[in-house]
Design an enzyme around this catalytic site. Structure first.
Site, short mmCIF file in Angstrom:
data_model
loop_
_atom_site.label_atom_id
_atom_site.label_comp_id
_atom_site.label_asym_id
_atom_site.label_seq_id
_atom_site.Cartn_x
_atom_site.Cartn_y
_atom_site.Cartn_z
N TYR A 88 -1.93 0.39 10.75
CA TYR A 88 -2.14 -0.10 9.38
C TYR A 88 -0.92 0.22 8.52
O TYR A 88 -0.40 -0.64 7.79
CB TYR A 88 -3.41 0.50 8.78
CG TYR A 88 -3.59 0.11 7.33
CD1 TYR A 88 -3.87 -1.20 6.98
CD2 TYR A 88 -3.45 1.06 6.31
CE1 TYR A 88 -4.00 -1.58 5.64
CE2 TYR A 88 -3.59 0.69 4.98
CZ TYR A 88 -3.87 -0.62 4.65
OH TYR A 88 -3.99 -0.99 3.32
N THR A 120 -13.33 -0.09 -2.64
CA THR A 120 -13.77 -1.47 -2.42
C THR A 120 -14.49 -1.45 -1.07
O THR A 120 -14.88 -0.39 -0.59
CB THR A 120 -12.57 -2.42 -2.34
OG1 THR A 120 -11.73 -1.98 -1.26
CG2 THR A 120 -11.76 -2.44 -3.63
N SER A 165 0.85 -1.20 0.00
CA SER A 165 0.00 0.00 0.00
C SER A 165 0.88 1.24 0.00
O SER A 165 2.01 1.22 0.52
CB SER A 165 -0.88 0.03 1.25
OG SER A 165 -1.58 1.26 1.34
#
Ligand code: 8X3
Length: 251
Positions: free
Chosen positions: A151, A186, A138
């Site tokens: 994250y 998404t 990412s």
């Protein structure tokens, strides 16, 4: 025909990758935790001409992962491409206020789950001197952003684990790729906000985000490059996104 294993293939980028490879009528192993979704996607992919096996397990459960791989039919056992896609973000709290359970789930899935699949699948690639590991990293792994520290740290770990694997495999023909998406619309934000769809929608406000299919095209390109070409790392951003925290939004 390539045999391609995609983790987290029941939604988002993983599902889009499965569809992209199904266009080429490849042999697909799709994994996930939702057996109904796996079966319905398998039916669709088979209608496109792909051969499909489903494995229902959680990448966080090492024994389940091992048993699932051991259960594969003989014709699906020589895996050519491993797409380590399963991953998620949970919460957007300050690091000093984050939820312990959310942290564990992200670390167990994004880091330890990816490592488990790599550890279980790659030895056979080395033995055959053939294969490709494509990790879904990412832009979040490039630098921390507000509320995303854990994250972001997991995706920074994906970058380091990808680089380390590439180093450890450099004497072999096994290729290693890190695809680093930015904003992709998404279920990602819905999951991050624990089902708060209104809050999830604000993430994509005023910007045309990427789709899972956009990322699947990049994954497919990396997997289809000539054998001597190793796409090491690709950062894929929406046009109006500059990095993990600089996004131009139209009002
Ligand atoms: C997803 C990209 O920027 O929403 O990994 O964290 S971002």
């Amino acid at each position: 025909m390539k045999t391609i294993l995609i983790t987290g293939a029941t939604s988002g980028i993983g599902e889009a990758c499965a569809r992209r490879f199904a266009h080429d009528k490849e042999r697909l192993i799709i994994t996930g935790r939702n057996v109904e979704r796996l079966i319905s996607i398998k039916t669709e992919l088979e209608a496109m001409g792909a051969e499909v096996a489903t494995l229902c397990f959680d990448v966080c459960d090492r024994n389940a992962a091992r048993q699932a791989l051991d259960s594969l039919p003989e014709s699906f056992r020589a895996i050519d491409v491993l797409v380590n896609n399963a991953g998620l973000a949970l919460g957007l709290e300050a690091e000093y206020e984050g939820d312990f359970t959310d942290w564990n789930t992200m670390i167990d899935t994004n880091i330890k789950g990816l490592l488990t699949m790599t550890r279980l699948v790659v030895p056979d690639m080395v033995a055959r001197n053939h294969g490709h590991v494509i990790n879904i990293g990412s832009v979040a792994g490039d630098a921390a952003y507000a509320g995303g520290a854990v994250y972001c740290a997991t995706k920074a770990a994906v970058k380091t684990l990808t680089d380390g694997l590439r180093i450890d495999l450099s004497s072999t023909a096994v290729r290693v790729t890190n695809v680093k998406p930015g904003l992709v619309e998404t279920n990602f934000s819905n999951t991050r906000f624990h089902g708060d769809t209104a809050r999830a929608a604000t993430v994509y406000r005023g910007i045309k985000p990427l789709t899972g299919a956009d990322i699947a095209d990049v994954v497919h390109y990396a997997a289809s490059a000539p054998e001597h070409v190793q796409i090491a790392e690709v950062l894929v951003l929406a046009t109006h996104q500059a990095n993990g925290y600089t996004i131009f939004r139209e009002n």
